[in-house]
Design an enzyme around this catalytic site. Structure first.
Site, short mmCIF file in Angstrom:
data_model
loop_
_atom_site.label_atom_id
_atom_site.label_comp_id
_atom_site.label_asym_id
_atom_site.label_seq_id
_atom_site.Cartn_x
_atom_site.Cartn_y
_atom_site.Cartn_z
CG ASP A 143 -7.99 4.56 0.89
OD1 ASP A 143 -7.88 3.32 0.84
OD2 ASP A 143 -7.14 5.30 1.39
CG ASP B 151 -2.03 0.90 1.26
OD1 ASP B 151 -2.28 1.53 0.21
OD2 ASP B 151 -2.70 1.02 2.30
#
Length: 784
Positions: free
Chosen positions: A458, A382
């Site tokens: 996200d 990430d």
């Protein structure tokens, strides 16, 4: 697609675009008076050159050219203005696709009157929809399509890039276009594309098609194809930020068994590590990682842990001290180690553009280096844009320096690809080159498909975010990245039960199927929303597991040819203009059409079934429908509209167990959907599901099935492959078939045997019971 080059330097990096028009009235007047001066003006050559020099000096002083400030940040541009650009004109083209990642429709809009599409990998907090703003990844590949041909433009540049799309038909209504046509006027539709990059060179590949599949093949020849995922990676993944500790992991794992819901992988986010020091475990929450992994392995399940590329500055942290002592960190313009703020606090950023650094990083995944790891632990990269909380736009300063003196601005969009590459190779190496890796990345570039999976970052628990997951993944598939998905349920906020159920139903038919949630959201394991919703979610997940043989075969084709797994309708129906802007439904391979329900309180959906003279079958009711048509389908909360194309054969495994690995030797059911001529064909790829033996030792089966003249035949699609398996065929379901008098099975060297069958007259479904032939065997079944 004629390409016309024009100089278009000075994209939106300088304060004012270089433009043919003068900027002010005064300049205009000055220019006019200059041009009207008599040519025999007594200016000497030296005076002239002096003037040119003065002009150049003034141009240099244009603000932002040699130094730029952004909020509190200063970018020292030691090389001055270095932007490059090129225009392309596409006569006859109105449909443009690609250049992900944007939260945008599949068919791109023109950018007149607004910002161009931006490609600059950024950690964006709560991104906006239907917007050309940059997101986590960048693939500088644009596809242009009309009914005659498809072509692609691959602009190979890893610096910040902007893409301007203009069109002479934009804003014209259909009626306006028709009027133009009737009056004999109306120019040929044309789309113009301007590429602009902050630095680097012009390096462009034109992919001339002419078919969509030709373009995919041409692009794959340049950047490679989608890596074949291990089978478990195509199953269901359960994640959140964060599962608290080993007890929590055990409880969630047991919950899936108690509620009879299959899952393959449980994920651990940043809280699992010791103070966000990656490659470690929190000694209080996860004191016995190997035992935890062993318990999961006993149930034939896996775990993924997060390993981010920002390294806590802490002399007691081995990873940091090794990188520092080997001088592997990215540098500031002054030559010291670049430091930024991220999850662990002050952090260094390893220079992944350096091959030696990547080799060292890969070595960290060895079982004796990554303590507590086992063969069923995989990795999530990430924050690899890279994310720098206190950097300009939450990323690294452009004047940071990489190995070889390259500025960060030159290589920015490549950073994430290199992180995933090094992690992926580390997983391969830890098994001695035997096991296929699984790595999920957030940032990506052209070629990232070779190293694993991508997700859309996200998102939020909102209906519009569910809707946009479809075009976002379709756009990625068009540029080679087939292994894509969105956080099921939405990352931010709490989904209402209806949204969560619909998201599971949609996610079950997207390539990467993972539920994930923000640390501040309430828990949302599938059984926490009442019995009714649990049953709906379980059914969606079970549909995914039953279709795993089909998914795996589609990914095998993607690996071989570069064709997308999840594809827009126009890829299969390139001449059908109705399909050019459809992005609320799509195809999986060329056999299944999916139209997920993505609207709140939906009572029905409009489904377009393409293909002149073709037929489609509802996979749930087996109703036969004729194409082309748009039908209104009434839906309930349990509906997932899926259609099988007439003329296709799809293999399923209908004995769903707790993980994909448990189903390895289970029997298959073949669904034969007869086309308008009463024929069908399909294939199936089978191997051990996790090693490279299919490549290195030829250990695989690629089976071909075909139905014509009332005979179903199984043969090898690829005699180079061979694989021993005990899996067999327990059922054949033929959609659109009449009732035979008798059914016979014939295998070489074995006497013909009769098969039991059942025929449903009102749906024309013929079910053949227990042919009981091995999936690797050749045979024929005749209807008489």
């Amino acid at each position: 697609g004629g390409a016309r080059a024009e100089s278009s330097f000075s994209p939106p990096f300088s304060s004012r675009e270089a433009s043919k028009e003068p900027a002010t009235k005064e300049e205009e007047a000055a220019e006019a008076s200059e041009s009207s001066l008599p040519t025999e003006q007594e200016s000497t050559e030296s005076e002239k050159s002096e003037e040119v020099f003065k002009e150049a000096e003034e141009a240099e002083e244009e603000p932002g050219t040699w130094e730029e400030t952004f909020k509190t940040h200063t970018d020292s541009k030691v090389n001055g203005p270095t932007s490059v650009g090129l225009d392309f004109s596409l006569p006859g083209v109105e449909n443009m696709y690609g250049i992900p990642e944007h939260a945008e429709n599949l068919r791109l809009r023109t950018t007149e009157g607004g910002d161009p599409y931006r490609l600059y990998n950024l950690d964006v907090f709560q991104y906006e929809l239907y917007n050309p703003m940059a997101l986590y990844g960048s693939v500088p590949v644009l596809l242009a399509h009309n009914a005659q041909r498809t072509l692609g433009i691959f602009w190979l540049n890893a610096a910040e890039t902007w893409v301007d799309i203009t069109s002479n038909t934009a804003g014209k209504t259909l009626i306006g276009k028709m009027l133009d046509y009737m009056q004999g006027g109306g120019e040929t539709p044309q789309t113009d594309v301007r590429w602009m990059s902050e630095s680097g060179i012009i390096d462009v590949f034109l992919l001339l098609g002419p078919s969509p599949n030709d373009v995919f093949r041409q692009y794959a020849s340049l950047t490679g194809t989608q890596a074949l995922p291990p089978l478990f990676a195509l199953a269901y993944h359960q994640s959140r930020w964060n599962y608290n500790d080993e007890d929590d992991v055990n409880a969630v794992d047991s919950g899936f068994d108690e509620h009879d819901i299959p899952y393959d992988v449980i994920w651990l986010d940043i809280e699992h590590a010791d103070g966000k020091r990656y490659f470690t475990w929190d000694p209080n929450k996860f004191p016995h990682p190997q035992e935890m992994l062993q318990r999961l392995a006993a149930k034939r399940r896996k775990m993924v842990s997060i390993v981010d590329p920002h390294i806590k500055v802490d002399s007691g942290y081995r990873v940091h001290s090794e990188i520092r002592s080997r001088d592997f960190y990215v540098k500031t313009k002054d030559g010291s180690d670049y430091e930024g703020w991220c999850w662990p606090g002050s952090a260094g950023y390893p220079d992944f553009t350096n091959p030696e650094m990547r080799a060292w990083w890969s070595s960290m995944f060895a079982y004796d280096q990554y303590e507590g790891s086992r063969e069923n632990l995989y990795t999530w990269n990430d924050m690899n844009e890279p994310s720098v909380f206190n950097g300009p736009e939450v990323t690294m300063h452009k004047d940071a320096v990489h190995k070889g003196g390259w500025e960060h601005r030159d290589v920015h969009n490549l950073y994430g690809l290199y992180v995933q590459m090094a992690t992926s190779l580390g997983q391969v190496q830890r098994s001695g080159g035997v096991e296929r890796p699984f790595v999920l990345t957030r940032a990506f570039f052209a070629g990232s498909q070779r190293y694993g999976a991508v997700w859309t970052g996200d998102n939020a628990a909102e209906w519009d975010h569910l809707k946009i997951s479809i075009p976002m993944c379709l756009s990625l598939g068009l540029v080679g990245i087939s292994f894509c998905g969105a956080d099921v349920g939405g990352f931010f906020k709490n989904p209402e039960p209806e949204l969560l159920v619909r998201w599971y139903q949609a996610g079950a038919y997207q390539p990467f199927f993972r539920a994930h949630a923000h640390v501040d959201t309430i828990r949302r394991e599938p059984w926490l929303f009442g019995e009714e919703n649990k049953v709906l979610i379980r059914d969606a997940i079970r549909q995914r597991y039953a279709l795993l043989p089909f998914w795996y075969t589609a990914f095998y084709h993607s690996y071989r040819t570069g064709q997308p797994v999840m594809r827009p309708l126009w890829v299969e129906y390139p001449q059908d203009a109705t399909t050019f802007s459809i992005d609320d439904q799509y195809l999986l391979g060329d056999a299944l059409l999916v139209h997920p329900v993505t609207a709140q309180g939906a009572r029905g959906v409009q489904v377009y079934l393409p293909g002149k003279g073709e037929v489609w079958y509802d996979v749930h009711t087996h109703q036969k429908l004729h194409a082309p048509q748009t039908l209104y389908l009434t839906v309930t909360m349990s509906s997932i509209p899926v259609y099988q194309r007439g003329g296709s054969i799809v293999a399923r495994k209908e004995r769903v167990r707790r993980s994909s690995d448990c189903m390895q030797n289970d029997p298959y059911t073949l669904y034969v959907a007869l086309g308008p001529q009463g024929t069908a064909k399909g294939d199936l790829f089978v191997d051990d599901g996790h090693t490279y033996n299919f490549e290195t030792k030829g250990q695989y089966l690629h089976r071909h099935f075909s139905f014509s003249g009332n005979t179903l035949t199984a043969s090898s699609a690829d005699p180079k492959g061979n694989y021993e398996t005990s899996a067999w065929i327990e059922r054949v379901v033929i959609l659109g078939a009449g009732k035979p008098a008798a059914v016979f099975l014939k295998q070489a060297g074995v006497a013909e045997t009769r098969l039991d069958f059942m025929h449903e007259a009102e749906t024309s479904v013929l079910t053949l019971r227990k042919p009981a032939v091995n999936i690797g065997a050749d045979w024929t079944i005749s209807l008489r």
